[in-house]
Design a protein around this motif. Sequence first.
Motif, mmCIF file in Angstrom:
data_model
loop_
_atom_site.group_PDB
_atom_site.id
_atom_site.type_symbol
_atom_site.label_atom_id
_atom_site.label_comp_id
_atom_site.label_asym_id
_atom_site.label_seq_id
_atom_site.Cartn_x
_atom_site.Cartn_y
_atom_site.Cartn_z
ATOM 1 N N GLY A 80 0.782 -1.232 0.000
ATOM 2 C CA GLY A 80 0.000 0.000 0.000
ATOM 3 C C GLY A 80 0.807 1.271 0.000
ATOM 4 N N GLY A 81 1.562 1.509 -1.069
ATOM 5 C CA GLY A 81 2.205 2.808 -1.233
ATOM 6 C C GLY A 81 3.454 3.028 -0.416
ATOM 7 N N PHE A 82 4.251 2.006 -0.215
ATOM 8 C CA PHE A 82 5.502 2.183 0.537
ATOM 9 C C PHE A 82 6.520 2.919 -0.333
ATOM 10 N N ARG A 83 7.003 4.058 0.171
ATOM 11 C CA ARG A 83 7.904 4.902 -0.611
ATOM 12 C C ARG A 83 9.236 5.179 0.075
ATOM 13 N N SER A 84 9.388 4.776 1.340
ATOM 14 C CA SER A 84 10.603 5.145 2.072
ATOM 15 C C SER A 84 11.075 4.015 2.970
ATOM 16 N N THR A 103 6.364 0.469 -6.622
ATOM 17 C CA THR A 103 6.800 1.760 -7.157
ATOM 18 C C THR A 103 8.192 2.120 -6.684
ATOM 19 N N MET A 104 8.488 1.904 -5.410
ATOM 20 C CA MET A 104 9.829 2.197 -4.900
ATOM 21 C C MET A 104 10.896 1.441 -5.671
ATOM 22 N N ALA A 105 10.612 0.203 -6.039
ATOM 23 C CA ALA A 105 11.600 -0.600 -6.760
ATOM 24 C C ALA A 105 11.912 0.008 -8.116
ATOM 25 N N ALA A 106 10.912 0.605 -8.766
ATOM 26 C CA ALA A 106 11.132 1.227 -10.065
ATOM 27 C C ALA A 106 11.864 2.560 -9.935
#
Length: 247
Positions: A80-84, A103-106
């Motif tokens: 669910g939207g992990f960015r950090s 998304t973070m992986a990209a």
Amino acid sequence: MIIYPTLELLDGKCVSLTRGRLDEPVLWHVDPVETARGFADAGAEWMHLTDINGLRGDGDNNALVEQIIRDAHIPVQLGGGFRSYDQVARWIDRGAGRIVIGTMAARDPNLLRRLAKLYPDQIVLALDIHDGAVVTDGWRESSSFTALSFLEAFEADPLAGVIVTDVDGLIDQRDASLSLITGLAAATRHPVIARGTVASVDDVARLKYVPNIAGTLIGHALLAHDVDLAEAIAMATTPNEPVAAFQ
């Protein structure tokens, strides 16, 4: 093969997404915590939980997620939207069994690699595919990565698994999705968890014969009562019968 009964949370309620559209949720009138407990009672080893508000960036369901982690009585695989880094570390400290990252992986592949080394077997890569390309930000943004190149970029990292979702095939094109996921499963050493391929117990029976498919997420079909969880688990855990080789 592990069955991951799945809940998606939006504004504190259980929903399902139609073809991945964040603005078209199907609302289920069930209690999220009681439903999670029911998964354990049916014999599930894990459950998967997604915070849709976290994906959309318009809030969160943190208190409810924490309650489910405490009360589910089985490990929770959380997306669910992990960015950090801090977000991931915080939820692992709060008891999440695994964290799902896409998304973070990209955007920051080195951060994903760092997290995988710090938390071996607790980081799951989300590989979401639309029109042959990897998509991010809750399936709203198309990237320049192909599915295979994205998978290969993290082949050496100690991931717990890879969740593969063919966005094109959700709901009405499961056969095409199964073909795509089968090919990707053959191309990696990581355990692959299929998403969007199960609408009946028969689909579970087919999926468990695919090499390197270690599990499958089932959400909508469970909440719609198209699949009985205990029956799906029994099917997934029954040893495969011998399959004759083609001559």
